[in-house]
Scaffold this motif. Sequence first.
Motif, PDB file in Angstrom:
ATOM      1  N   TYR A 264       0.896  -1.255  -0.120  1.00 38.91           N
ATOM      2  CA  TYR A 264      -0.175  -0.037   0.127  1.00 38.91           C
ATOM      3  C   TYR A 264       1.021   1.283   0.065  1.00 38.91           C
ATOM      4  O   TYR A 264       2.025   1.208   0.507  1.00 38.91           O
ATOM      5  CB  TYR A 264      -1.040   0.162   1.135  1.00 38.91           C
ATOM      6  CG  TYR A 264      -2.099  -0.788   1.136  1.00 38.91           C
ATOM      7  CD1 TYR A 264      -3.043  -0.753   0.340  1.00 38.91           C
ATOM      8  CD2 TYR A 264      -2.044  -1.877   2.050  1.00 38.91           C
ATOM      9  CE1 TYR A 264      -4.217  -1.740   0.307  1.00 38.91           C
ATOM     10  CE2 TYR A 264      -3.030  -2.860   1.831  1.00 38.91           C
ATOM     11  CZ  TYR A 264      -3.934  -2.819   1.051  1.00 38.91           C
ATOM     12  OH  TYR A 264      -5.141  -3.710   1.038  1.00 38.91           O
TER      13      TYR A 264
ATOM     14  N   THR B 105      -7.870  -2.175 -12.438  1.00 32.97           N
ATOM     15  CA  THR B 105      -8.515  -1.327 -11.526  1.00 32.97           C
ATOM     16  C   THR B 105      -7.714  -1.360 -10.399  1.00 32.97           C
ATOM     17  O   THR B 105      -7.191  -2.566  -9.793  1.00 32.97           O
ATOM     18  CB  THR B 105      -9.924  -1.955 -11.232  1.00 32.97           C
ATOM     19  OG1 THR B 105     -10.653  -1.913 -12.311  1.00 32.97           O
ATOM     20  CG2 THR B 105     -10.493  -1.055 -10.176  1.00 32.97           C
ATOM     21  N   VAL B 106      -7.400  -0.196  -9.693  1.00 31.23           N
ATOM     22  CA  VAL B 106      -6.482   0.016  -8.577  1.00 31.23           C
ATOM     23  C   VAL B 106      -7.461   0.209  -7.543  1.00 31.23           C
ATOM     24  O   VAL B 106      -8.226   1.394  -7.343  1.00 31.23           O
ATOM     25  CB  VAL B 106      -5.566   1.303  -8.680  1.00 31.23           C
ATOM     26  CG1 VAL B 106      -4.736   1.310  -7.392  1.00 31.23           C
ATOM     27  CG2 VAL B 106      -4.527   0.960 -10.099  1.00 31.23           C
ATOM     28  N   THR B 107      -7.081  -0.488  -6.313  1.00 30.31           N
ATOM     29  CA  THR B 107      -8.298  -0.240  -5.305  1.00 30.31           C
ATOM     30  C   THR B 107      -7.633   0.657  -4.192  1.00 30.31           C
ATOM     31  O   THR B 107      -6.503   0.628  -4.101  1.00 30.31           O
ATOM     32  CB  THR B 107      -8.373  -1.560  -4.426  1.00 30.31           C
ATOM     33  OG1 THR B 107      -8.886  -2.718  -5.362  1.00 30.31           O
ATOM     34  CG2 THR B 107      -9.194  -1.441  -3.161  1.00 30.31           C
ATOM     35  N   VAL B 108      -8.585   1.420  -3.782  1.00 26.86           N
ATOM     36  CA  VAL B 108      -8.089   2.456  -2.667  1.00 26.86           C
ATOM     37  C   VAL B 108      -9.066   2.328  -1.325  1.00 26.86           C
ATOM     38  O   VAL B 108     -10.319   2.193  -1.618  1.00 26.86           O
ATOM     39  CB  VAL B 108      -8.283   3.918  -3.166  1.00 26.86           C
ATOM     40  CG1 VAL B 108      -7.952   4.996  -2.232  1.00 26.86           C
ATOM     41  CG2 VAL B 108      -7.383   4.286  -4.664  1.00 26.86           C
ATOM     42  N   LEU B 109      -8.298   2.337  -0.351  1.00 33.26           N
ATOM     43  CA  LEU B 109      -9.212   2.236   1.145  1.00 33.26           C
ATOM     44  C   LEU B 109      -9.162   3.395   1.501  1.00 33.26           C
ATOM     45  O   LEU B 109      -8.221   3.930   1.641  1.00 33.26           O
ATOM     46  CB  LEU B 109      -8.842   0.910   1.900  1.00 33.26           C
ATOM     47  CG  LEU B 109      -8.476  -0.212   1.088  1.00 33.26           C
ATOM     48  CD1 LEU B 109      -7.702  -1.132   2.153  1.00 33.26           C
ATOM     49  CD2 LEU B 109      -9.886  -0.754   0.734  1.00 33.26           C
TER      50      LEU B 109
ATOM     51  N   THR C  77     -14.666   1.633   0.495  1.00 28.58           N
ATOM     52  CA  THR C  77     -13.752   1.180  -0.460  1.00 28.58           C
ATOM     53  C   THR C  77     -14.020   1.430  -1.878  1.00 28.58           C
ATOM     54  O   THR C  77     -15.195   1.587  -2.384  1.00 28.58           O
ATOM     55  CB  THR C  77     -13.664  -0.544  -0.635  1.00 28.58           C
ATOM     56  OG1 THR C  77     -13.413  -0.901   0.857  1.00 28.58           O
ATOM     57  CG2 THR C  77     -12.754  -1.000  -1.640  1.00 28.58           C
ATOM     58  N   GLY C  78     -12.916   1.918  -2.638  1.00 28.57           N
ATOM     59  CA  GLY C  78     -13.296   2.501  -3.978  1.00 28.57           C
ATOM     60  C   GLY C  78     -12.200   2.303  -4.896  1.00 28.57           C
ATOM     61  O   GLY C  78     -11.081   1.248  -4.632  1.00 28.57           O
ATOM     62  N   ASN C  79     -12.001   3.049  -5.974  1.00 30.91           N
ATOM     63  CA  ASN C  79     -11.120   2.800  -7.091  1.00 30.91           C
ATOM     64  C   ASN C  79     -10.412   4.000  -7.477  1.00 30.91           C
ATOM     65  O   ASN C  79     -11.097   5.125  -7.412  1.00 30.91           O
ATOM     66  CB  ASN C  79     -11.814   2.110  -8.152  1.00 30.91           C
ATOM     67  CG  ASN C  79     -12.500   0.877  -8.031  1.00 30.91           C
ATOM     68  OD1 ASN C  79     -11.749  -0.057  -7.172  1.00 30.91           O
ATOM     69  ND2 ASN C  79     -13.500   0.738  -8.495  1.00 30.91           N
TER      70      ASN C  79
ATOM     71  N   ALA D 210      -9.371   9.594  -5.961  1.00 33.13           N
ATOM     72  CA  ALA D 210     -10.311   8.180  -5.852  1.00 33.13           C
ATOM     73  C   ALA D 210     -11.742   8.340  -5.742  1.00 33.13           C
ATOM     74  O   ALA D 210     -12.123   9.350  -5.168  1.00 33.13           O
ATOM     75  CB  ALA D 210      -9.807   7.422  -4.610  1.00 33.13           C
TER      76      ALA D 210
ATOM     77  N   PHE E  38     -15.445   6.572  -4.725  1.00 31.69           N
ATOM     78  CA  PHE E  38     -16.192   5.765  -3.787  1.00 31.69           C
ATOM     79  C   PHE E  38     -17.648   5.792  -3.928  1.00 31.69           C
ATOM     80  O   PHE E  38     -18.247   6.743  -3.735  1.00 31.69           O
ATOM     81  CB  PHE E  38     -15.956   6.153  -2.324  1.00 31.69           C
ATOM     82  CG  PHE E  38     -14.436   6.102  -2.032  1.00 31.69           C
ATOM     83  CD1 PHE E  38     -13.814   4.859  -1.146  1.00 31.69           C
ATOM     84  CD2 PHE E  38     -13.633   7.117  -2.065  1.00 31.69           C
ATOM     85  CE1 PHE E  38     -12.496   4.862  -1.073  1.00 31.69           C
ATOM     86  CE2 PHE E  38     -12.331   6.958  -1.986  1.00 31.69           C
ATOM     87  CZ  PHE E  38     -11.716   6.100  -1.377  1.00 31.69           C
TER      88      PHE E  38
ATOM     89  N   LYS F  88      -3.662   0.504  -3.180  1.00 32.07           N
ATOM     90  CA  LYS F  88      -2.888  -0.644  -3.311  1.00 32.07           C
ATOM     91  C   LYS F  88      -2.231  -0.738  -4.785  1.00 32.07           C
ATOM     92  O   LYS F  88      -2.795  -0.690  -5.650  1.00 32.07           O
ATOM     93  CB  LYS F  88      -4.188  -1.730  -3.338  1.00 32.07           C
ATOM     94  CG  LYS F  88      -3.570  -3.174  -3.246  1.00 32.07           C
ATOM     95  CD  LYS F  88      -4.655  -4.270  -3.127  1.00 32.07           C
ATOM     96  CE  LYS F  88      -3.913  -5.622  -3.327  1.00 32.07           C
ATOM     97  NZ  LYS F  88      -5.157  -7.003  -3.473  1.00 32.07           N
TER      98      LYS F  88
END
Length: 373
Positions: free
Chosen positions: A56, A237-241, A253-255, A274, A276, A294
Motif C-alpha cells: 500500500y 483497476t486500482v483499489t483505494v481504501l 472501498t473505492g477505485n 479516488a 467511492f 494498493k
Amino acid sequence: MEKRRRGKFVLIFGVVLLLAFALWFYLMSGQHKTKPPPPAEPVAAVAVKLQDVPVYIDALGTVTPTRSVTVVSQVDGILSSVEFKEGQHVSKGQVIARIDDRSLKAQLAVAKGTLAHDQAVLSNNQRDLTRFRELIKVGSTSQQTLDTQASLVQQQQGTVAADQGNVQNLEVQLSYCTILSPIDGVVGLRLVDPGNYVTNGSTTGIAVITQMTPATVVFAVPEDDLGSINQALARGTVTVLAYDRNKHNLLATGNLLALDNQVDISTGTIKVKAQFDDSGNALFPNQFVNARLKADTLSQAPVVPTTAIQHGSKGDFLFVVNGDKASLRNIKTGPAQGDVTAILDNGVKSGEQVITEGGDKLDDGSTVKVVAQ
C-alpha cells in the motif's frame, strides 16, 4: 636475647610464607574447576509462513463532493418562501424556494397585450398588401403604394418579433421566481431567511447543495511512487481504501479515478483522486481520511509476527531458533499486514522458528528453550 628475637622473626616469616603458599595453591586449584553452563532462556517462537501481502501507499486525503452548487436568485425580488429543511436530501428539479413574482406577472401581461395588438396590426397590413397586389394588376393603384405597403408589413413583422422576444424574456424571468434544485444532493444551512430582498448579483446565495454520492477523495503521494501507480493502472483497476483519522476503521472501498497532470515542484508530490461509489454517509465533504492505495501484491512472501522484529544500529534483525541456540539474523522488512510483516531478500525461510518473546535478553548463540509456540 638477640638470638631469641632472630628465632621469633624466622618463625613469623615461616608462618607468613606458609599462608601465602596455601593461598596460592587455593587460587591455582580453583582455576581448573569447570564453570557451570548458563541456564537456557525461556522463549516463545512461531514458524515463518508464506502468504500474499498487499503493498500500500499511504497518504492523508480530503473528501471532496462530486458537485457542490451555491443556489442564487437569478431575479431581483423578495424571497417569499423557502421550500426545504436544512440538511434535507433534495432531487434535481425539486422546488426549494420562491421569489415574489407579482411584478413580473404584471409586466408579462402588458407584454402579451402589446404583442396581441401588434399582431393584429400586422394581420391588417398583410391583408392590405394582398389587395394592393390585385389592384396593381388592373392598374387601379401605383407601384409606389404597393412598395410602401410591403415595407410597412416588414416593419410590423419586426415589431411583432420584438414583442415575442419580450414575452419570452419575461416568461423566463418569471420561471426564475421558482427556484429548482439543479442536482441531487443534500441542502446545507439556510443562508437567507424569507422576507429578505435578494438580487441576482449576490454571491452568498440562498443555500448550498452538495452531491454526496459518489464521493471522491483527493490525496497527494510522493513523485517516487508515480511509477508504481502507473504500473498498477496498467494491470487494471486500482483499489483505494479510506480509513478514519486514527486508521482503525475502514470507512469505504473505492477505485483510483485519476492522476493529476503534473507534479507539484514545491512539495515533490502529485495529486491523486479516488472515487467511492457506495460510501453511503461514511464519507463527508471536507473530511480528513487516511487513504491507502494498493500498488502491488507480494505473492507468497515469508511473513513473521511483527513482535519478532527488533531494531538495532545496523538495521532490523530477529532471532531464529537453531537447535537449542538463538541465531541472530539481519533482515530487510517489507510491508506489514495486520500483526505480521513481510521479510524481503530471503532473510528467513518458511518453517523456520523465529523468537517472538524473550528476544530482548538474547545474544547471537545464546542457549534457549522454547516454551510457547
